[in-house]
Design an enzyme around this catalytic site. Structure first.
Site, PDB file in Angstrom:
ATOM      1  N   SER A  42    -104.701  10.111 -63.933  1.00 57.96           N
ATOM      2  CA  SER A  42    -104.797  10.660 -62.581  1.00 57.96           C
ATOM      3  C   SER A  42    -105.727  11.862 -62.529  1.00 57.96           C
ATOM      4  CB  SER A  42    -103.397  11.077 -62.102  1.00 57.96           C
ATOM      5  OG  SER A  42    -103.466  11.834 -60.910  1.00 57.96           O
ATOM      6  N   TYR A  80     -95.807  15.752 -62.824  1.00 57.10           N
ATOM      7  CA  TYR A  80     -96.506  14.466 -62.739  1.00 57.10           C
ATOM      8  C   TYR A  80     -97.813  14.531 -63.527  1.00 57.10           C
ATOM      9  CZ  TYR A  80     -99.461  10.788 -60.804  1.00 57.10           C
ATOM     10  OH  TYR A  80    -100.320   9.721 -60.668  1.00 57.10           O
TER      11      TYR A  80
END
Length: 334
Positions: free
Chosen positions: A128, A153
Protein backbone atom coordinates in the site's frame (compact mmCIF):
# COMPACT_ATOMS: atom_id res chain seq x y z
CA UNK A 1 -3.27 -24.54 -18.18
CA UNK A 2 -1.73 -22.26 -15.58
CA UNK A 3 -3.23 -22.35 -12.09
CA UNK A 4 -3.65 -19.02 -10.29
CA UNK A 5 -4.78 -18.62 -6.68
CA UNK A 6 -6.31 -15.23 -5.81
CA UNK A 7 -6.95 -14.40 -2.17
CA UNK A 8 -9.56 -11.75 -1.40
CA UNK A 9 -11.39 -12.72 -4.60
CA UNK A 10 -14.67 -11.23 -3.36
CA UNK A 11 -12.91 -7.95 -2.62
CA UNK A 12 -12.61 -4.99 -4.94
CA UNK A 13 -9.25 -5.60 -6.64
CA UNK A 14 -9.35 -9.39 -6.28
CA UNK A 15 -12.74 -9.49 -8.01
CA UNK A 16 -11.59 -7.42 -10.97
CA UNK A 17 -8.41 -9.47 -11.30
CA UNK A 18 -10.32 -12.77 -11.27
CA UNK A 19 -12.73 -11.35 -13.84
CA UNK A 20 -9.87 -10.30 -16.14
CA UNK A 21 -8.08 -13.62 -15.82
CA UNK A 22 -11.35 -15.40 -16.52
CA UNK A 23 -10.94 -14.38 -20.14
CA UNK A 24 -7.51 -15.98 -20.35
CA UNK A 25 -6.26 -19.55 -20.47
CA UNK A 26 -5.93 -20.06 -16.73
CA UNK A 27 -7.64 -21.98 -13.95
CA UNK A 28 -8.50 -19.47 -11.21
CA UNK A 29 -9.26 -20.40 -7.60
CA UNK A 30 -10.55 -17.55 -5.46
CA UNK A 31 -10.69 -17.57 -1.69
CA UNK A 32 -12.22 -15.03 0.68
CA UNK A 33 -13.45 -15.12 4.27
CA UNK A 34 -16.46 -12.91 3.40
CA UNK A 35 -16.10 -10.82 6.56
CA UNK A 36 -18.50 -8.01 7.39
CA UNK A 37 -16.01 -5.12 7.41
CA UNK A 38 -18.32 -3.67 4.76
CA UNK A 39 -21.58 -4.74 3.10
CA UNK A 40 -21.35 -8.51 2.54
CA UNK A 41 -24.10 -8.38 -0.08
CA UNK A 42 -21.72 -6.47 -2.36
CA UNK A 43 -19.16 -9.25 -1.96
CA UNK A 44 -21.80 -11.85 -2.80
CA UNK A 45 -22.81 -9.85 -5.87
CA UNK A 46 -19.19 -9.80 -7.05
CA UNK A 47 -18.95 -13.56 -6.52
CA UNK A 48 -22.14 -14.12 -8.49
CA UNK A 49 -20.48 -12.39 -11.45
CA UNK A 50 -17.32 -14.47 -11.11
CA UNK A 51 -19.20 -17.75 -10.89
CA UNK A 52 -20.48 -17.16 -14.42
CA UNK A 53 -16.96 -18.01 -15.62
CA UNK A 54 -16.19 -21.65 -16.34
CA UNK A 55 -12.59 -21.45 -15.18
CA UNK A 56 -13.33 -19.84 -11.78
CA UNK A 57 -13.78 -21.78 -8.54
CA UNK A 58 -14.43 -20.30 -5.09
CA UNK A 59 -13.67 -21.53 -1.58
CA UNK A 60 -14.66 -19.57 1.53
CA UNK A 61 -11.69 -19.62 3.86
CA UNK A 62 -9.83 -17.39 6.29
CA UNK A 63 -6.13 -16.75 5.63
CA UNK A 64 -5.42 -17.11 9.34
CA UNK A 65 -6.80 -20.68 9.33
CA UNK A 66 -3.55 -22.64 8.99
CA UNK A 67 -5.14 -25.98 8.15
CA UNK A 68 -7.59 -24.58 5.61
CA UNK A 69 -4.90 -22.67 3.72
CA UNK A 70 -2.52 -25.63 3.71
CA UNK A 71 -5.28 -27.86 2.28
CA UNK A 72 -6.03 -25.32 -0.47
CA UNK A 73 -2.38 -25.22 -1.52
CA UNK A 74 -2.06 -28.99 -1.34
CA UNK A 75 -5.22 -29.67 -3.37
CA UNK A 76 -4.99 -26.86 -5.96
CA UNK A 77 -1.20 -26.70 -6.39
CA UNK A 78 -1.12 -23.14 -7.78
CA UNK A 79 1.60 -21.94 -10.14
CA UNK A 80 1.08 -18.29 -9.19
CA UNK A 81 -0.45 -16.78 -6.04
CA UNK A 82 -1.86 -13.26 -5.92
CA UNK A 83 -2.49 -12.19 -2.33
CA UNK A 84 -5.10 -9.41 -2.34
CA UNK A 85 -6.76 -10.43 0.93
CA UNK A 86 -6.17 -8.13 3.88
CA UNK A 87 -7.94 -6.22 6.58
CA UNK A 88 -8.10 -2.90 4.78
CA UNK A 89 -8.61 0.68 5.90
CA UNK A 90 -6.49 3.13 7.86
CA UNK A 91 -9.18 4.48 10.17
CA UNK A 92 -10.64 1.10 11.09
CA UNK A 93 -7.19 0.06 12.37
CA UNK A 94 -7.45 2.68 15.11
CA UNK A 95 -10.37 0.84 16.70
CA UNK A 96 -9.79 -2.78 15.68
CA UNK A 97 -6.04 -3.38 15.65
CA UNK A 98 -6.15 -7.12 16.30
CA UNK A 99 -8.08 -7.71 13.07
CA UNK A 100 -5.05 -6.40 11.18
CA UNK A 101 -2.59 -8.67 12.95
CA UNK A 102 -4.76 -11.74 12.35
CA UNK A 103 -5.39 -11.11 8.67
CA UNK A 104 -2.37 -9.14 7.49
CA UNK A 105 0.35 -10.81 9.57
CA UNK A 106 -0.85 -14.29 10.57
CA UNK A 107 -2.74 -14.72 7.31
CA UNK A 108 0.15 -13.56 5.15
CA UNK A 109 2.47 -15.93 7.01
CA UNK A 110 0.24 -18.84 5.94
CA UNK A 111 0.42 -17.67 2.33
CA UNK A 112 4.22 -17.52 2.46
CA UNK A 113 4.39 -20.99 3.96
CA UNK A 114 2.00 -22.35 1.35
CA UNK A 115 4.12 -20.87 -1.43
CA UNK A 116 7.31 -22.17 0.11
CA UNK A 117 6.16 -25.76 0.53
CA UNK A 118 4.27 -26.14 -2.75
CA UNK A 119 6.77 -24.89 -5.33
CA UNK A 120 4.84 -21.73 -6.26
CA UNK A 121 6.59 -19.95 -9.14
CA UNK A 122 5.67 -16.41 -8.11
CA UNK A 123 3.90 -14.62 -5.26
CA UNK A 124 2.42 -11.22 -6.12
CA UNK A 125 1.08 -9.44 -3.05
CA UNK A 126 -0.74 -6.24 -2.20
CA UNK A 127 1.16 -3.61 -0.30
CA UNK A 128 0.00 0.00 0.00
CA UNK A 129 0.99 3.62 -0.51
CA UNK A 130 0.32 3.89 3.23
CA UNK A 131 3.81 2.52 3.89
CA UNK A 132 5.23 5.94 2.94
CA UNK A 133 3.66 7.28 6.13
CA UNK A 134 5.07 10.62 7.22
CA UNK A 135 7.24 11.05 4.09
CA UNK A 136 7.05 14.56 2.66
CA UNK A 137 9.17 14.13 -0.49
CA UNK A 138 7.00 13.56 -3.56
CA UNK A 139 6.54 11.69 -5.74
CA UNK A 140 7.00 8.64 -3.52
CA UNK A 141 9.76 6.39 -4.84
CA UNK A 142 10.35 2.74 -3.99
CA UNK A 143 13.82 3.58 -2.69
CA UNK A 144 12.45 6.10 -0.16
CA UNK A 145 12.73 5.27 3.53
CA UNK A 146 9.47 3.76 4.81
CA UNK A 147 10.36 3.25 8.45
CA UNK A 148 7.81 5.70 9.84
CA UNK A 149 4.26 4.36 9.33
CA UNK A 150 1.50 6.49 10.82
CA UNK A 151 -1.11 3.71 11.17
CA UNK A 152 -1.10 0.05 12.18
CA UNK A 153 -2.49 -0.80 8.74
CA UNK A 154 0.61 0.74 7.15
CA UNK A 155 2.84 -1.08 9.63
CA UNK A 156 1.32 -4.44 8.65
CA UNK A 157 1.84 -3.71 4.96
CA UNK A 158 5.48 -2.82 5.54
CA UNK A 159 5.75 -6.01 7.56
CA UNK A 160 4.43 -7.99 4.58
CA UNK A 161 7.21 -6.56 2.44
CA UNK A 162 9.83 -7.58 5.01
CA UNK A 163 8.35 -11.05 5.51
CA UNK A 164 8.27 -11.66 1.75
CA UNK A 165 11.87 -10.52 1.40
CA UNK A 166 13.01 -12.96 4.06
CA UNK A 167 11.29 -15.84 2.20
CA UNK A 168 12.91 -14.74 -1.05
CA UNK A 169 16.32 -14.64 0.61
CA UNK A 170 15.98 -17.90 2.54
CA UNK A 171 14.02 -20.06 0.11
CA UNK A 172 14.35 -18.39 -3.29
CA UNK A 173 10.61 -17.65 -3.49
CA UNK A 174 10.06 -15.06 -6.25
CA UNK A 175 7.99 -12.24 -4.72
CA UNK A 176 6.59 -9.01 -6.14
CA UNK A 177 4.94 -6.47 -3.83
CA UNK A 178 2.65 -3.79 -5.28
CA UNK A 179 2.10 -0.54 -3.41
CA UNK A 180 -1.42 0.48 -4.46
CA UNK A 181 -2.39 4.14 -4.61
CA UNK A 182 -6.08 5.01 -3.89
CA UNK A 183 -7.81 2.53 -6.19
CA UNK A 184 -11.35 3.45 -7.26
CA UNK A 185 -14.03 2.43 -9.74
CA UNK A 186 -17.10 0.20 -10.26
CA UNK A 187 -17.65 -2.52 -7.65
CA UNK A 188 -15.42 -0.52 -5.29
CA UNK A 189 -15.09 -0.55 -1.52
CA UNK A 190 -17.86 1.37 0.30
CA UNK A 191 -15.41 2.51 2.99
CA UNK A 192 -13.37 4.53 0.49
CA UNK A 193 -13.94 8.30 0.52
CA UNK A 194 -15.31 8.63 -3.03
CA UNK A 195 -17.82 5.81 -2.40
CA UNK A 196 -18.89 7.14 1.01
CA UNK A 197 -19.27 10.62 -0.46
CA UNK A 198 -21.46 9.26 -3.27
CA UNK A 199 -23.75 7.56 -0.73
CA UNK A 200 -24.02 10.67 1.43
CA UNK A 201 -24.51 13.09 -1.45
CA UNK A 202 -27.31 10.96 -2.90
CA UNK A 203 -29.00 10.86 0.52
CA UNK A 204 -28.54 14.58 1.09
CA UNK A 205 -26.33 13.92 4.10
CA UNK A 206 -23.28 16.07 4.91
CA UNK A 207 -19.84 14.73 4.04
CA UNK A 208 -16.87 15.07 6.40
CA UNK A 209 -13.86 16.57 4.63
CA UNK A 210 -10.70 16.26 6.71
CA UNK A 211 -7.81 18.70 6.99
CA UNK A 212 -10.26 21.31 5.70
CA UNK A 213 -10.01 19.76 2.24
CA UNK A 214 -6.27 20.44 1.90
CA UNK A 215 -5.35 16.95 0.75
CA UNK A 216 -4.32 15.26 -2.49
CA UNK A 217 -4.63 11.67 -3.62
CA UNK A 218 -3.16 9.75 -6.53
CA UNK A 219 -6.52 8.28 -7.58
CA UNK A 220 -5.96 5.20 -9.77
CA UNK A 221 -8.75 3.65 -11.83
CA UNK A 222 -9.33 -0.06 -11.33
CA UNK A 223 -8.77 -1.06 -14.99
CA UNK A 224 -5.35 0.60 -14.95
CA UNK A 225 -4.54 -1.22 -11.72
CA UNK A 226 -5.52 -4.59 -13.19
CA UNK A 227 -3.40 -3.92 -16.28
CA UNK A 228 -0.46 -3.47 -13.93
CA UNK A 229 -1.16 -6.51 -11.77
CA UNK A 230 -1.61 -8.81 -14.78
CA UNK A 231 1.59 -7.43 -16.26
CA UNK A 232 3.58 -8.49 -13.20
CA UNK A 233 2.33 -12.08 -13.06
CA UNK A 234 4.84 -13.48 -15.51
CA UNK A 235 7.80 -11.51 -14.18
CA UNK A 236 9.04 -14.69 -12.52
CA UNK A 237 10.34 -15.81 -15.93
CA UNK A 238 12.71 -12.85 -15.93
CA UNK A 239 13.37 -13.26 -12.22
CA UNK A 240 14.66 -16.79 -12.78
CA UNK A 241 17.24 -15.56 -15.28
CA UNK A 242 18.24 -12.76 -12.94
CA UNK A 243 19.49 -15.21 -10.32
CA UNK A 244 22.22 -16.12 -12.80
CA UNK A 245 23.21 -12.47 -13.02
CA UNK A 246 21.70 -11.79 -16.45
CA UNK A 247 19.58 -8.84 -15.36
CA UNK A 248 20.65 -5.85 -13.31
CA UNK A 249 17.56 -4.19 -11.87
CA UNK A 250 16.92 -6.73 -9.10
CA UNK A 251 18.95 -5.85 -6.04
CA UNK A 252 21.36 -8.47 -4.67
CA UNK A 253 20.37 -10.84 -7.50
CA UNK A 254 17.40 -11.94 -5.37
CA UNK A 255 14.01 -12.52 -7.05
CA UNK A 256 12.25 -9.86 -4.99
CA UNK A 257 10.70 -6.61 -6.21
CA UNK A 258 8.57 -3.76 -4.88
CA UNK A 259 6.67 -1.48 -7.25
CA UNK A 260 4.44 1.55 -6.88
CA UNK A 261 1.25 1.12 -8.86
CA UNK A 262 -0.60 4.42 -9.13
CA UNK A 263 -1.73 7.09 -11.56
CA UNK A 264 1.29 9.43 -11.17
CA UNK A 265 -1.12 12.38 -11.03
CA UNK A 266 -2.34 13.51 -7.59
CA UNK A 267 -5.66 15.37 -7.53
CA UNK A 268 -6.84 17.76 -4.79
CA UNK A 269 -9.60 16.25 -2.67
CA UNK A 270 -11.90 19.19 -3.33
CA UNK A 271 -11.49 18.70 -7.10
CA UNK A 272 -12.51 15.05 -6.70
CA UNK A 273 -15.62 16.12 -4.80
CA UNK A 274 -16.50 18.60 -7.56
CA UNK A 275 -16.14 15.94 -10.26
CA UNK A 276 -18.28 13.54 -8.21
CA UNK A 277 -20.99 16.19 -7.76
CA UNK A 278 -21.21 16.70 -11.52
CA UNK A 279 -21.33 12.95 -12.20
CA UNK A 280 -24.07 12.42 -9.58
CA UNK A 281 -25.98 15.56 -10.58
CA UNK A 282 -26.21 16.66 -6.94
CA UNK A 283 -24.33 19.11 -4.75
CA UNK A 284 -22.55 17.98 -1.60
CA UNK A 285 -23.19 19.40 1.85
CA UNK A 286 -19.64 19.79 3.11
CA UNK A 287 -18.50 19.86 6.75
CA UNK A 288 -14.83 20.74 7.14
CA UNK A 289 -12.96 18.75 9.79
CA UNK A 290 -9.39 18.80 11.16
CA UNK A 291 -6.81 16.20 10.13
CA UNK A 292 -7.65 12.71 11.35
CA UNK A 293 -5.17 10.44 13.11
CA UNK A 294 -3.39 8.03 10.79
CA UNK A 295 -4.11 10.07 7.65
CA UNK A 296 -1.62 11.74 5.30
CA UNK A 297 -1.86 15.00 3.35
CA UNK A 298 -0.73 13.73 -0.06
CA UNK A 299 -0.01 10.55 -1.99
CA UNK A 300 1.86 10.64 -5.28
CA UNK A 301 3.32 7.59 -7.02
CA UNK A 302 6.57 7.53 -8.93
CA UNK A 303 5.74 4.71 -11.39
CA UNK A 304 8.94 4.74 -13.46
CA UNK A 305 10.10 1.35 -12.16
CA UNK A 306 6.87 -0.43 -13.08
CA UNK A 307 6.77 1.32 -16.45
CA UNK A 308 10.29 0.10 -17.16
CA UNK A 309 9.47 -3.44 -16.02
CA UNK A 310 6.19 -4.06 -17.86
CA UNK A 311 5.36 -0.92 -19.84
CA UNK A 312 2.76 0.15 -17.26
CA UNK A 313 0.94 3.32 -18.32
CA UNK A 314 -2.36 4.37 -16.70
CA UNK A 315 -4.76 5.99 -19.15
CA UNK A 316 -7.92 6.83 -17.18
CA UNK A 317 -8.32 10.37 -15.83
CA UNK A 318 -10.39 10.98 -12.70
CA UNK A 319 -13.33 12.57 -14.54
CA UNK A 320 -13.69 9.55 -16.83
CA UNK A 321 -13.18 7.05 -14.02
CA UNK A 322 -15.66 8.64 -11.62
CA UNK A 323 -18.25 8.85 -14.39
CA UNK A 324 -17.90 5.09 -14.92
CA UNK A 325 -18.15 4.51 -11.17
CA UNK A 326 -21.33 6.60 -10.90
CA UNK A 327 -22.91 4.75 -13.84
CA UNK A 328 -22.29 1.43 -12.07
CA UNK A 329 -23.28 2.86 -8.67
CA UNK A 330 -26.69 4.03 -9.87
CA UNK A 331 -27.39 0.78 -11.71
CA UNK A 332 -26.40 -1.33 -8.69
CA UNK A 333 -28.12 0.64 -5.93
CA UNK A 334 -31.00 2.33 -7.69
Amino acid sequence: MQKILITGAAGFIGFHLAQRLGGQDAAVLGIDNMNDYYDVSLKHARLAELKKQDNFTFIQADLADDAAIEKIFSDFKPDIVVNMAAQAGVRYSLDNPRAYIRSNIDGFMNILEGCRHHAVKHLVFASSSSVYGANTKVPFNEKDNVDHPVSLYAATKKSNELMAHSYTHLYGLPCTGLRFFTVYGPWGRPDMAYFKFANQIMKGEPIDVFNNGKMKRDFTYIDDIIDGVVGTLELHDEIETSVGGKTTHIENNEPYRIYNIGNNNPVPLMDMIGILEVALGKKAVIEMKPMQAGDVIETYADIDALTQAIGYKPTTDLKTGLKKFVTWYKEFYF
